[in-house]
Design a protein around this motif. Sequence first.
Motif, PDB file in Angstrom:
ATOM      1  N   LYS A   1       0.529   8.104  -8.889  1.00 51.03           N
ATOM      2  CA  LYS A   1       0.468   8.619  -7.521  1.00 51.03           C
ATOM      3  C   LYS A   1      -0.744   8.068  -6.789  1.00 51.03           C
ATOM      4  CE  LYS A   1      -0.888  13.081  -9.428  1.00 51.03           C
ATOM      5  NZ  LYS A   1      -0.556  14.499  -9.343  1.00 51.03           N
ATOM      6  N   CYS A   2      -0.738   8.264  -5.489  1.00 44.78           N
ATOM      7  CA  CYS A   2      -1.798   7.753  -4.633  1.00 44.78           C
ATOM      8  C   CYS A   2      -3.061   8.589  -4.845  1.00 44.78           C
ATOM      9  CB  CYS A   2      -1.331   7.840  -3.189  1.00 44.78           C
ATOM     10  SG  CYS A   2      -2.584   7.377  -2.001  1.00 44.78           S
ATOM     11  N   SER A   3      -4.199   7.933  -5.079  1.00 47.62           N
ATOM     12  CA  SER A   3      -5.426   8.694  -5.316  1.00 47.62           C
ATOM     13  C   SER A   3      -5.996   9.230  -4.012  1.00 47.62           C
ATOM     14  CB  SER A   3      -6.461   7.815  -6.015  1.00 47.62           C
ATOM     15  OG  SER A   3      -6.939   6.846  -5.116  1.00 47.62           O
ATOM     16  N   ASN A   4      -5.544   8.710  -2.889  1.00 44.54           N
ATOM     17  CA  ASN A   4      -6.034   9.187  -1.594  1.00 44.54           C
ATOM     18  C   ASN A   4      -5.260  10.409  -1.098  1.00 44.54           C
ATOM     19  OD1 ASN A   4      -7.556   9.006   0.925  1.00 44.54           O
ATOM     20  ND2 ASN A   4      -5.627   8.333   1.796  1.00 44.54           N
ATOM     21  N   CYS A   5      -3.919  10.337  -1.108  1.00 42.68           N
ATOM     22  CA  CYS A   5      -3.140  11.438  -0.542  1.00 42.68           C
ATOM     23  C   CYS A   5      -2.313  12.177  -1.577  1.00 42.68           C
ATOM     24  CB  CYS A   5      -2.239  10.933   0.588  1.00 42.68           C
ATOM     25  SG  CYS A   5      -0.905   9.867   0.052  1.00 42.68           S
ATOM     26  N   GLY A   6      -2.257  11.667  -2.813  1.00 44.78           N
ATOM     27  CA  GLY A   6      -1.544  12.376  -3.873  1.00 44.78           C
ATOM     28  C   GLY A   6      -0.043  12.198  -3.867  1.00 44.78           C
ATOM     29  N   THR A   7       0.465  11.257  -3.056  1.00 43.53           N
ATOM     30  CA  THR A   7       1.909  11.010  -3.023  1.00 43.53           C
ATOM     31  C   THR A   7       2.389  10.451  -4.350  1.00 43.53           C
ATOM     32  OG1 THR A   7       1.842  10.546  -0.654  1.00 43.53           O
ATOM     33  CG2 THR A   7       3.738   9.702  -1.878  1.00 43.53           C
ATOM     34  N   LYS A   8       3.433  11.055  -4.908  1.00 42.87           N
ATOM     35  CA  LYS A   8       4.045  10.521  -6.120  1.00 42.87           C
ATOM     36  C   LYS A   8       4.978   9.396  -5.712  1.00 42.87           C
ATOM     37  CE  LYS A   8       6.077  12.414  -9.999  1.00 42.87           C
ATOM     38  NZ  LYS A   8       7.075  13.359 -10.503  1.00 42.87           N
TER      39      LYS A   8
ATOM     40  N   THR B   1       0.833  -1.194   0.000  1.00 44.68           N
ATOM     41  CA  THR B   1       0.000   0.000   0.000  1.00 44.68           C
ATOM     42  C   THR B   1       0.872   1.250   0.000  1.00 44.68           C
ATOM     43  OG1 THR B   1      -0.135  -0.265   2.391  1.00 44.68           O
ATOM     44  CG2 THR B   1      -2.033  -0.984   1.106  1.00 44.68           C
ATOM     45  N   CYS B   2       0.234   2.378  -0.287  1.00 45.40           N
ATOM     46  CA  CYS B   2       0.898   3.679  -0.307  1.00 45.40           C
ATOM     47  C   CYS B   2       1.703   3.873   0.973  1.00 45.40           C
ATOM     48  CB  CYS B   2      -0.156   4.776  -0.443  1.00 45.40           C
ATOM     49  SG  CYS B   2       0.449   6.423  -0.110  1.00 45.40           S
ATOM     50  N   PRO B   3       2.997   4.206   0.887  1.00 45.36           N
ATOM     51  CA  PRO B   3       3.826   4.298   2.094  1.00 45.36           C
ATOM     52  C   PRO B   3       3.442   5.449   3.017  1.00 45.36           C
ATOM     53  CG  PRO B   3       5.053   5.016   0.172  1.00 45.36           C
ATOM     54  CD  PRO B   3       3.773   4.445  -0.331  1.00 45.36           C
ATOM     55  N   LYS B   4       2.698   6.425   2.513  1.00 43.08           N
ATOM     56  CA  LYS B   4       2.371   7.573   3.361  1.00 43.08           C
ATOM     57  C   LYS B   4       1.029   7.442   4.065  1.00 43.08           C
ATOM     58  CE  LYS B   4       5.358  11.230   2.026  1.00 43.08           C
ATOM     59  NZ  LYS B   4       5.528  12.538   1.418  1.00 43.08           N
ATOM     60  N   CYS B   5       0.001   6.932   3.352  1.00 40.74           N
ATOM     61  CA  CYS B   5      -1.308   6.883   4.002  1.00 40.74           C
ATOM     62  C   CYS B   5      -1.783   5.452   4.258  1.00 40.74           C
ATOM     63  CB  CYS B   5      -2.340   7.655   3.185  1.00 40.74           C
ATOM     64  SG  CYS B   5      -2.734   6.889   1.601  1.00 40.74           S
ATOM     65  N   HIS B   6      -1.153   4.469   3.636  1.00 44.14           N
ATOM     66  CA  HIS B   6      -1.524   3.053   3.814  1.00 44.14           C
ATOM     67  C   HIS B   6      -2.975   2.779   3.414  1.00 44.14           C
ATOM     68  CE1 HIS B   6       1.911   2.229   6.920  1.00 44.14           C
ATOM     69  NE2 HIS B   6       2.317   2.780   5.801  1.00 44.14           N
TER      70      HIS B   6
END
Length: 127
Positions: free
Chosen positions: A42-49, A15-20
């Motif tokens: 990028k993450c569709s939840n938090c926008g992390t590239k 999963t996304c490393p920032k928001c999981h």
Amino acid sequence: MFKKGTKLYSILTGTCPKCHEESMYTNKNPYNLSEALSMHEKCSNCGTKYKIEPSFFYGSMYVSYGVGIGFAVAAFIISHFVFEAGINIVFASIIGTLVVFMPLILRLSRNIWINLFMHYDKTLAKK
Ligand SMILES: [Zn+2]
């Protein structure tokens, strides 16, 4: 130990490393080989590239060496000490393990690699 907010969670679930909150990969199943390494930009939840710089994931090759050794040692221990196989069978089982688990090893190393650079951020997770 194995819940949202820990690095282990992100590494094992991809999963996304920032928001999981969501998977980094377009297909959750690593054994769909054509999509094994295809990731969202990028993450569709938090926008992390995810690709924080060009060729970012080349670095995960260093990690995959270590992860591969881990799988090889596990295969050795199981075939040598549990099944008491001969040297040729042990060798074949190590090669077989590395081939069969290759997609998993590749993803695990990417997950470990990106988690070295990004950290969980509670404020980005869904409420
Ligand atoms: Zn995210």
